[in-house]
Design a protein around this motif. Structure first.
Motif, PDB file in Angstrom:
ATOM      1  N   GLU B 120       0.816  -1.215   0.000  1.00 41.71           N
ATOM      2  CA  GLU B 120       0.000   0.000   0.000  1.00 41.71           C
ATOM      3  C   GLU B 120       0.855   1.273   0.000  1.00 41.71           C
ATOM      4  N   SER B 121       2.089   1.151   0.449  1.00 34.26           N
ATOM      5  CA  SER B 121       2.906   2.351   0.495  1.00 34.26           C
ATOM      6  C   SER B 121       3.588   2.619  -0.850  1.00 34.26           C
ATOM      7  N   PRO B 127       3.468  -0.597 -11.804  1.00 32.29           N
ATOM      8  CA  PRO B 127       2.449  -1.431 -12.429  1.00 32.29           C
ATOM      9  C   PRO B 127       1.774  -2.322 -11.401  1.00 32.29           C
ATOM     10  N   VAL B 128       0.483  -2.447 -11.562  1.00 32.14           N
ATOM     11  CA  VAL B 128      -0.294  -3.213 -10.586  1.00 32.14           C
ATOM     12  C   VAL B 128       0.236  -4.633 -10.464  1.00 32.14           C
ATOM     13  N   GLY B 132       2.279  -6.206  -5.918  1.00 31.34           N
ATOM     14  CA  GLY B 132       2.098  -7.205  -4.874  1.00 31.34           C
ATOM     15  C   GLY B 132       3.336  -8.051  -4.620  1.00 31.34           C
ATOM     16  N   ILE B 133       4.239  -8.063  -5.543  1.00 27.92           N
ATOM     17  CA  ILE B 133       5.343  -9.011  -5.394  1.00 27.92           C
ATOM     18  C   ILE B 133       6.699  -8.342  -5.266  1.00 27.92           C
ATOM     19  N   LEU B 204       8.569  -8.939 -17.121  1.00 23.89           N
ATOM     20  CA  LEU B 204       8.635  -9.218 -18.560  1.00 23.89           C
ATOM     21  C   LEU B 204       7.240  -9.287 -19.161  1.00 23.89           C
ATOM     22  N   ASN B 205       6.331  -9.913 -18.446  1.00 30.03           N
ATOM     23  CA  ASN B 205       4.977 -10.016 -18.970  1.00 30.03           C
ATOM     24  C   ASN B 205       4.266  -8.672 -18.970  1.00 30.03           C
ATOM     25  N   TRP B 206       4.685  -7.820 -18.041  1.00 27.25           N
ATOM     26  CA  TRP B 206       4.143  -6.460 -18.055  1.00 27.25           C
ATOM     27  C   TRP B 206       4.684  -5.700 -19.270  1.00 27.25           C
ATOM     28  N   LEU B 207       5.939  -5.937 -19.597  1.00 28.18           N
ATOM     29  CA  LEU B 207       6.516  -5.281 -20.780  1.00 28.18           C
ATOM     30  C   LEU B 207       5.793  -5.725 -22.052  1.00 28.18           C
ATOM     31  N   GLY B 208       5.473  -7.007 -22.119  1.00 26.03           N
ATOM     32  CA  GLY B 208       4.759  -7.498 -23.288  1.00 26.03           C
ATOM     33  C   GLY B 208       5.614  -8.422 -24.131  1.00 26.03           C
TER      34      GLY B 208
END
Lengths: 183, 858
Positions: B120-121, B127-128, B132-133, B204-208
């Motif tokens: 939360e901070s 990126p969402v 979390g990780i 990497l998956n966020w990059l595409g």
């Protein structure tokens, strides 16, 4: 305590045990150096040099498990060969009379000669490999080292060693296939 | 601790299987290898045996575990002194008093409290899918700490490496981590874990899809299967994936760019080298994060062999306990990229300052620093102070990273210029330093041998900064108005002067004969001084021993604006192969930049030009054998904003004639505007003056060079042959070696039996000149090479054989890239190919040394 460990620790204390160690390992050291260097005379110089280093350093050697002595020995051998090439830049033409003996010396003369020719050809093919692969191949086949020890000596990853080894053998095969096609 | 089944195993199995398969098909070859085994002759074996037994000395005591005791007690003090002296050779002149104290305790200002940071901070920009990780952070309080190590510790570590691990560690591996020097860092938060595959794959998956190729600061992020060095990461069905068993393992195979881009994506960055080291050492002065003795239960390295030989690869994160700051794997497991560019002399540079604040390393370089050692390396490399380096685009299966949140790094951080030691030749001579209003001058270690050192300055110009002058002794030293300050003789004095805002003025330090002034640094307050680092190609010189190496910095700039001191200084000249000290090089800056003897037609766009020779004279290099490769790196500090420079040119000289050399392709740099003008002329002790040499023409600006090389050599190739052009004035010296074929793999490499390389390709393809050169030979050869073209380039010849047709004529000057012929199969050739050679003084060299863009033949 393994036999190997026993043998090596004995060799650190007794000349007789050292002699046995020497006799056990000399052929591999010799074969490795001969392939790297080619000429019988230079091979003998470098091999002597290696063993003098071994005898100077064996009392400080610490057994680290199966194969560790061999790895240590060939690290010395590898560096001695590297030093040799550093000093000796011109690659001399190798004649049959310079070629070291192969296997037993009681072969009939003509067969011994054809062996030597075969050796020269194989060595030529090995020399056509990249330097790295030459190193790996000779350490593997003539030094009898495990990939992990080669990796440690050459500061490579073990997987790299394995892949180089595959490629080196493949390349040699190609050379011979090519040769067979041409003749 | 949980030790799951190591997932490296399947991979290793695959490789072993592959090897076995290979061995099956290659059995004939393997038999041959085994069959043709040279044997030692009997007499040799016996003689050597006798010799060895004569020298045999049994071990005196039974083997006992010799526990290395740190740091100094076990070490023979004389040996240490000698080794220390060796290590110090490279850091001559440095006499920062603190560095003499071995292992000074670190100031206890630094503490850390792990403060896991929750999602939360996190900044909303993250990126969402990554929020979390992200790894938790530990707060590291800033403060002053002693960075680096000292020669005694290096000696002790090398000795441990040799005795404990039977490895061939060398002292010079530790040279770059001395001397120890004080560094002050700002507080920061560092990730407690090395970045895992789980985290990196999410990135990497966020990059595409396929962005791993270019998605990280425009560069490749990571090697994925099926790249070389098979990575465990797969790209399938539009997703980057990995076997679940690997998810909690540290990611490897990432480039430096891939690491930094990940950190940026979560609003963090890579740690600086100083931050990293401080976090690893936890405010202690230990060699390893836990203490001074290596403990295999606390870190994953390649030792001891018994425990580690069956496994390759890193262990899962949290396999080993954290350090006192709560950080895992700061020693071993995977090594970690850090922010800084690598420079071997970085610590030496810093140690000349009283204290370095938030250092970020050199502004540019070829390699980034890698810290912490890995599963693949000896414990020696896992020491908290050890520095490794690696090109940023060269990932490895032993390098990962972690991120920090800290003070932003301003990429255009100021650096300082430094000059070589000055020894004034004869009578009292003034060293003049023109100043601007924002300059600080630090004259460190003014070694006063004569009577006194006088410092002159304008009104209010100079103020002593007493608190920085922690030296043997310093006499009152203050200048008021135009009065004169005097330093009474002391063996060594460090003087730090701050020049307060004033009109551009001139500081003059007058020295008596025999006095010397070492390491004058001028530090501009503006952050606008850009060093440019250039590395020469490998140069190899010929059969005769060289007498001198000269490196030339060639500067092109608008003719009407050439400042008196375009090149401020040249620093960090390194010879990577010879590892000679940079101080052995001397800068002889030429005085007149507007030498009218420049052939104006050769200088582009109305530019003036100059070459600034740096010399290394005979006695430095006479021990170098012919055929020694040399590579020289220059860091050049340039003054003005419009310089275009071509760097570096290096020539090997014998009797004044060039016997080898190379230059890089033309490079342009635009530097920020600055009003600084720094050094005037400095002459180094014992240096000969070098006159200005002629400028080597630029390829593309060359009109018609005289046809002579710079040194007027005449050359001939294959005299008497029909195709020979007879005696020809040698072509111009080499600027750049290009590829003779636009495509086509190299099929046969260089060897004793094959003095060149072969390119394969379809008949008729164009064969191009690799460099500007003069045609020496064009015709059919009688020695089996078929149609041959040979070009002269200074001392070099390039040769193109088995050509189908020849497209050049005798004596013609051929530009780099011009067609010289077509690919064919003339002469003794088994099929269409180009046989290409490069010869120096008639001796063939491996062209791959010159054409680095080509891969070795597979």
């Amino acid at each position: 305590m393994t036999d190997e460990r026993h043998q090596i620790e004995a060799a650190q204390r007794s000349p007789a045990a050292f002699r046995q160690l020497y006799r056990d390992y000399l052929p591999q050291v010799y074969a490795y150096v001969a392939y790297r260097i080619g000429s019988k005379w230079d091979t003998e110089d470098v091999v002597s040099d290696i063993w003098l280093k071994v005898i100077g350093g064996i009392s400080r050697f610490r057994y680290q498990g199966e194969g560790s002595f061999r790895a240590w020995l060939f690290r010395i051998a590898y560096h001695s060969v590297t030093d040799y090439f550093r000093q000796q830049r011109s690659a001399a033409e190798l004649g049959l009379e310079d070629v070291p003996e192969l296997h037993s010396t009681d072969l009939p003369p003509d067969e011994a000669l054809s062996r030597k020719e075969e050796f020269l050809r194989l060595r030529e093919h090995i020399l056509a490999l990249s330097p790295r692969r030459q190193e790996i191949l000779t350490l593997k086949f003539y030094g009898g080292l495990r990939n992990i020890d080669i990796a440690a000596i050459l500061q490579l990853d073990e997987r790299t060693v394995a892949s180089h080894l595959c490629r080196a053998i493949e390349d040699l095969q190609q050379c011979y296939r090519h040769e067979a096609e041409q003749s | 601790m949980n030790q799951p089944q190591p997932p490296e195993k399947p991979l290793l199995d695959q490789i072993e299987q592959a090897v076995q398969q290979q061995q099956l098909t290659g059995q004939a070859t393997i038999d041959r290898l085994n069959h043709l085994r040279p044997l030692p002759p009997r007499t040799f074996q016996d003689q050597l045996e006798a010799r060895l037994l004569r020298q045999y000395q049994p071990q005196e005591e039974t083997m006992q575990a010799v526990q290395p005791v740190y740091p100094l007690r076990r070490i023979n003090l004389i040996g240490v002194a000698a080794l220390v002296a060796v290590l110090l050779l490279g850091i001559l002149f440095i006499n920062r008093p603190r560095s003499q104290v071995a292992w000074m305790p670190i100031a206890q200002e630094a503490t850390a409290t792990p403060t896991p940071m929750l999602a939360e901070s996190i900044d909303v920009q993250v990126p969402v899918s990554l929020q979390g990780i992200m790894s938790p952070l530990a707060r590291i309080e800033g403060g002053l700490f002693q960075m680096g190590t000292n020669p005694a510790e290096v000696v002790s570590a090398v000795s441990e490496c040799q005795t404990e691990w039977n490895a061939n560690c060398e002292l010079n591996w530790g040279e770059d981590s001395v001397p120890q020097h004080p560094v002050r860092i700002s507080p920061f938060d560092i990730e407690t874990h090395e970045v895992s595959y789980r985290q990196y794959l999410a990135f990497l998956n966020w990059l595409g899809p396929n962005r791993h190729l270019d998605g990280c600061l425009g560069q490749s992020c990571i090697l994925i299967d099926p790249d070389e060095l098979a990575s465990d990461v797969q790209f399938e069905n539009g997703r980057y994936q990995i076997d679940d068993a690997f998810l909690n393992f540290p990611v490897v195979g990432v480039t430096w760019y891939g690491a930094q881009a990940y950190c940026e994506a979560i609003d963090r960055r890579l740690p600086t080298e100083a931050e990293w080291e401080h976090a690893a050492r936890t405010g202690e002065n230990f060699f390893y994060p836990w203490g001074n003795v290596f403990d295999a239960s606390l870190a994953r390295t390649s030792r001891p062999l018994e425990a580690n030989m069956d496994l390759i690869g890193a262990r899962e994160i949290e396999s080993y306990p954290p350090n006192a700051f709560g950080l895992y794997d700061m020693a071993g497991n995977v090594a970690e990229w850090v922010w800084d560019w690598y420079r071997a002399t970085e610590y030496i540079e810093r140690s000349r300052q009283a204290e370095t604040d938030d250092p970020v390393g050199p502004l540019s370089g070829d390699e980034k620093v890698v810290r912490g050692g890995s599963w693949d390396s000896l414990p020696f490399f896992a020491r908290s102070v050890h520095r490794q380096m690696r090109p940023p685009d060269a990932p490895a299966n032993w390098i990962g990273f972690r991120c920090v949140q800290g003070k932003p790094i301003n990429a255009s951080v100021t650096n300082h210029t430094s000059a070589q030691a000055v020894q004034l030749p004869a009578d009292r001579v003034a060293v003049s330093l023109p100043l601007s209003d924002t300059t600080r001058i630090v004259a460190e270690e003014v070694i006063v041998v004569g009577d006194r050192v006088d410092v002159y300055g304008a009104d209010g110009a100079i103020e002593r900064l007493a608190e920085q002058a922690q030296v043997v002794a310093i006499e009152p030293f203050f200048i008021d108005g135009d009065t004169q300050g005097t330093v009474t003789p002391v063996p060594r004095t460090l003087i730090t002067l701050a020049v307060l805002p004033l009109e551009a003025t001139r500081l003059t330090i007058a020295l008596e004969a025999g006095q010397s002034l070492a390491f004058v640094k001028v530090i501009p307050d503006q952050q606008n001084l850009s060093p440019v680092v250039m590395t020469s190609r490998n140069i190899i010189w010929g059969t005769s021993a060289a007498q001198a190496i000269q490196a030339f910095v060639t500067v092109y700039l608008p003719a009407d604006q050439i400042p008196a001191d375009a090149v401020r200084s040249v620093d960090a000249i390194e010879d990577q192969y010879l590892t000679r000290s940079l101080n052995a090089w001397e800068l002889v800056q030429s005085a007149d930049f507007r030498d009218e003897s420049y052939p104006s037609g050769l200088i582009p766009n109305g530019m003036g030009a100059t070459e600034i020779p740096l010399s290394r004279i005979a006695n430095d290099i006479s021990d170098l054998q012919p055929w020694t490769p040399v590579q020289i790196q220059l860091t050049v500090f340039l003054a003005e904003n419009y310089l275009t420079i071509r760097l570096p040119a290096v020539r090997i000289l014998r009797n004044g004639k060039s016997i080898g050399g190379a230059t890089e392709p033309f490079v342009s740099f635009v530097l920020p505007q600055t009003e600084m003008i720094l050094f005037s002329r400095l002459i180094a002790e014992g240096a000969e003056e070098f006159s200005l040499l002629t400028v080597t023409p630029l390829d593309d600006a060359a009109e018609e060079p005289s046809g002579l090389d710079t040194f007027g050599n005449v050359v001939e190739f294959a005299p008497g042959e029909e195709g020979s052009c007879g005696q020809v004035a040698a072509g111009p010296s080499i600027d750049f070696w290009g590829n003779p074929m636009s495509e086509g793999p190299v099929t046969t490499g260089f060897s004793a039996n094959h003095p060149g390389i072969d390119f394969e390709g379809p008949e008729g393809n164009v064969v191009r000149a690799t460099s500007l050169g003069k045609v020496l030979f064009a015709g059919y050869s009688s020695w089996g090479y078929g149609n041959v073209v040979a070009l002269s380039h200074g001392p070099f010849i390039s040769l193109y054989a088995h050509l189908g047709s020849i497209l050049v004529q005798c004596g013609e000057l051929v530009q780099a890239g011009d067609p010289v012929g077509t690919l064919g199969s003339t002469g003794n050739s088994s099929g269409p190919h180009l046989h290409f050679e490069i010869r120096l003084d008639g001796l063939p060299l491996d062209p791959l040394l010159f054409l680095p863009q080509l891969a070795e033949p597979e």
